[in-house]
Design a protein around this motif. Structure first.
Motif: not given
Length: 316
Positions: A121-123, A164-165, A178-183, A186-187
């Protein structure tokens, strides 16, 4: 991430791989900035730079370069207006410029760095120039930075990793949905709860990170910045209020609170009496999500996603 995994496998197999990257596009070009394709020495291809006869032609050209052992770095403009100079053969209008980089075993550490950054999760930033293809943990605010002065004077920087996080405060059933959908969107998704051994938190296999914390310290775990989005959805009013009171006024693109209008009105009245301003409260999206009469956790997740996507894409 699969794209880079394929490249790593080919490089570790001691093959050369051309990476084709769209670094500029205008109009109705089918290829957009950042589109990528790999062409390996064994003929394996993956990804896309726009499809159609244009893509086929460039892939065939790249295969020939690999066959002849040519490993040049160069860019090529494709104009989608039929049979003209630099024409792609497509008639969809628009144009795009594609950069060609040939990678070999010397680039294994670069590709491994990209994969590690994404997984953690690093940018980071992928930088392409006429002389190089490299990755660093430098952060760029925009998705792309580029300039093309000539075929030999250009650069292209691309944000790599999760830009985005989404921080979810509350690990219940809605948090799972919400976790399932946002993964999938691409978050990078981080979930917090203050309850030990919470079943829904343990069974949330979508979130990239999960942590049990004291909500009084929640601000220590959420990074400020334009790439941070916060959704508060704890299991009780007092925890919602506690978390919000620690985060309100901080620099996030989005903060929303799940709850009924009646609950939120009560919370607002209490917080006003405690010294928070109406201006601060007006910045909070509450009730969180677009009004679509959502009821199930999955429907609520969709309403939240629609609201955040609208805000994210408007800001971009």
């Amino acid at each position: 991430m699969i794209f880079w995994q394929h490249i790593l496998e080919k490089l570790q197999d001691n093959q050369k791989v051309y990476v084709l990257t769209v670094i500029e596009n205008f109009g109705s070009s089918p290829g957009r900035k950042g589109f990528k394709m790999l062409v390996a020495q064994d003929g394996f291809i993956f990804g896309s730079i726009g499809g159609g006869v244009m893509e086929f032609s460039l892939v065939e050209e790249t295969k020939q370069l690999l066959k002849e052992g040519i490993d040049n770095i160069f860019i090529k403009k494709q104009i989608h207006k039929g049979n003209i100079k630099d024409g792609s053969g497509m008639i969809c209008s628009g144009e795009q410029t594609v950069a060609f980089h040939c990678l070999d075993s010397h680039h294994i550490s670069t590709v491994q760095g990209i994969l590690t950054g994404i997984q953690n999760g690093e940018k980071g930033t992928l930088s392409l120039t006429p002389d190089s293809f490299y990755f660093s943990y430098k952060f760029i605010e925009n998705q792309f930075e580029y300039k093309i002065n000539s075929n030999n004077d250009w650069f292209f920087n691309e944000h790599v990793g999760y830009k985005e996080t989404l921080y979810i405060v509350g690990g219940g059933h809605v948090g799972v949905a919400v976790s399932e959908l946002f993964v999938k969107l691409g978050f990078f998704v981080v979930v917090f709860d203050n309850r030990e051994n919470l079943n829904t938190l343990k069974n949330n296999h979508s979130a990239h990170q999960k942590q049990v914390v004291d909500y009084a310290d929640i601000s220590n775990y959420i990074l400020e910045g334009s790439s941070s989005y916060v959704a508060i959805m704890t299991n009780k009013y007092t925890d919602d209020k506690l978390a919000l009171s620690k985060l309100i006024g901080r620099n996030y693109t989005f903060i929303g609170v799940l709850g009924s209008k009646a609950k939120l009105e009560t919370m607002w009245n209490v917080m006003l009496k405690e010294g928070f301003t109406q201006e601060e409260l007006d910045r909070i999206y509450a009730p969180i999500g677009l009004s679509i009469k959502s009821e199930s956790p999955e429907e609520i997740a969709i309403s939240i996603a629609a609201q955040i996507i609208k805000i994210k894409n408007t800001n971009n």
